[in-house]
Structures are given as structure tokens and as C-alpha cells.
Design a protein around this motif. Structure first.
Motif, PDB file in Angstrom:
ATOM      1  N   VAL A 110       7.689   5.602  11.382  1.00  0.00           N
ATOM      2  CA  VAL A 110       8.022   4.262  11.035  1.00  0.00           C
ATOM      3  C   VAL A 110       6.703   3.670  10.553  1.00  0.00           C
ATOM      4  O   VAL A 110       6.660   2.827   9.214  1.00  0.00           O
ATOM      5  CB  VAL A 110       8.456   3.380  12.069  1.00  0.00           C
ATOM      6  N   PHE A 111       5.411   3.773  10.956  1.00  0.00           N
ATOM      7  CA  PHE A 111       4.484   3.164  10.624  1.00  0.00           C
ATOM      8  C   PHE A 111       3.989   3.791   9.555  1.00  0.00           C
ATOM      9  O   PHE A 111       3.610   2.911   8.373  1.00  0.00           O
ATOM     10  CB  PHE A 111       3.283   3.601  11.416  1.00  0.00           C
ATOM     11  N   VAL A 112       4.135   4.863   9.044  1.00  0.00           N
ATOM     12  CA  VAL A 112       3.588   5.582   7.912  1.00  0.00           C
ATOM     13  C   VAL A 112       4.394   5.140   6.813  1.00  0.00           C
ATOM     14  O   VAL A 112       4.182   4.737   5.598  1.00  0.00           O
ATOM     15  CB  VAL A 112       3.698   7.014   7.948  1.00  0.00           C
ATOM     16  N   VAL A 113       5.833   5.286   7.015  1.00  0.00           N
ATOM     17  CA  VAL A 113       6.815   4.698   5.843  1.00  0.00           C
ATOM     18  C   VAL A 113       6.623   3.132   5.612  1.00  0.00           C
ATOM     19  O   VAL A 113       6.702   2.974   4.381  1.00  0.00           O
ATOM     20  CB  VAL A 113       8.270   5.197   6.236  1.00  0.00           C
ATOM     21  N   HIS A 142       4.707  -0.672   1.765  1.00  0.00           N
ATOM     22  CA  HIS A 142       4.063  -2.038   1.343  1.00  0.00           C
ATOM     23  C   HIS A 142       3.298  -1.462   0.117  1.00  0.00           C
ATOM     24  O   HIS A 142       3.015  -2.430  -0.639  1.00  0.00           O
ATOM     25  CB  HIS A 142       3.369  -2.129   2.785  1.00  0.00           C
ATOM     26  N   LYS A 143       2.242  -0.516   0.156  1.00  0.00           N
ATOM     27  CA  LYS A 143       1.673  -0.002  -1.029  1.00  0.00           C
ATOM     28  C   LYS A 143       2.475   0.205  -1.984  1.00  0.00           C
ATOM     29  O   LYS A 143       2.084  -0.268  -3.337  1.00  0.00           O
ATOM     30  CB  LYS A 143       0.879   1.125  -0.463  1.00  0.00           C
ATOM     31  N   TYR A 144       3.757   0.500  -2.173  1.00  0.00           N
ATOM     32  CA  TYR A 144       4.596   0.751  -3.405  1.00  0.00           C
ATOM     33  C   TYR A 144       5.032  -0.709  -3.933  1.00  0.00           C
ATOM     34  O   TYR A 144       5.034  -0.832  -5.057  1.00  0.00           O
ATOM     35  CB  TYR A 144       5.977   1.507  -2.959  1.00  0.00           C
ATOM     36  N   ASN A 145       5.186  -1.326  -2.893  1.00  0.00           N
ATOM     37  CA  ASN A 145       5.722  -2.996  -3.463  1.00  0.00           C
ATOM     38  C   ASN A 145       4.472  -3.722  -4.053  1.00  0.00           C
ATOM     39  O   ASN A 145       4.650  -4.529  -4.841  1.00  0.00           O
ATOM     40  CB  ASN A 145       6.162  -3.658  -2.188  1.00  0.00           C
ATOM     41  N   GLN A 146       3.421  -3.298  -3.666  1.00  0.00           N
ATOM     42  CA  GLN A 146       2.273  -4.044  -4.027  1.00  0.00           C
ATOM     43  C   GLN A 146       1.882  -3.397  -5.537  1.00  0.00           C
ATOM     44  O   GLN A 146       0.985  -3.702  -6.266  1.00  0.00           O
ATOM     45  CB  GLN A 146       0.912  -4.149  -3.392  1.00  0.00           C
ATOM     46  N   GLY A 147       2.205  -2.176  -5.767  1.00  0.00           N
ATOM     47  CA  GLY A 147       1.857  -1.294  -7.083  1.00  0.00           C
ATOM     48  C   GLY A 147       0.417  -0.748  -6.669  1.00  0.00           C
ATOM     49  O   GLY A 147      -0.289  -0.526  -7.687  1.00  0.00           O
TER      50      GLY A 147
END
Length: 99
Positions: free
Chosen positions: A18-21, A26-31
Motif C-alpha cells: 500500500v505504501f509503495v503503490v 502520488h508521483k504519477y499524479n504530480q507528473g
């Protein structure tokens, strides 16, 4: 005590997953997911997490053979810990300065 030993690896590895996903989401949403210029470097970057899981599971097998902990427990914990280390390697390798 037996039920605790059966559920503990599930809880630990589930928490790691859960932490990694969530961090990757979060990184994907920020681009800010890691992108490399060359195709070979991008392939290596994309395979760091699965490679970490394979190495973790292999270490879990070796540890399970020589310890009194059951083999499925050590394999699952090893894969979960390898998943976490693969994520940290992904973060380190995907930084701007690392080529």
C-alpha cells in the motif's frame, strides 16, 4: 500465537505494498514519475521493482532453509522487503542527476 504468525506476513507485506503503490500514485499524479532518455535506461528503471522482489524472494528462500521460520513466510516477507528496496532503487535511479 499460531494465527498471529500466519497473519503477520500478510499485514507487513500488505502495508509495504500500500505504501509503495500510494507513493507511485502520488508521483504519477504530480507528473514526476521517472523518465529516462534512452530506451535501455528506461527499461532498467521500469524493472527495478520486480527485480527487487525476485532478489528478496530468493533471499527469503535461503533464509527459510536455514531458519525455523516456515518457508512461505520467509518467501513472502522477502518479496515484500524486496518490493520496498526496489521502490527505493527506483526513486534513487529516477532522479534528474542520475543517468
Amino acid at each position: 500465537m499460531g494465527i498471529l504468525m500466519a497473519i503477520a506476513p500478510l499485514v507487513i507485506v500488505g502495508g509495504i505494498a500500500v505504501f509503495v503503490v500510494k507513493r507511485l500514485q502520488h508521483k504519477y499524479n504530480q507528473g514526476t514519475l521517472g523518465k529516462k532518455e534512452s530506451k535501455g535506461a528506461q527499461t532498467l528503471l521500469n524493472s527495478l521493482i520486480p527485480i527487487g522482489m525476485l532478489f528478496g524472494a530468493a533471499i527469503g528462500v535461503i533464509f527459510g532453509i536455514f531458519s525455523s521460520i516456515s518457508l512461505p513466510t520467509t518467501i513472502s516477507l522477502g518479496a515484500g522487503i524486496g518490493f520496498l528496496f526496489g521502490y527505493f532503487a527506483y526513486r534513487f535511479y529516477s532522479k534528474e542527476g542520475a543517468k
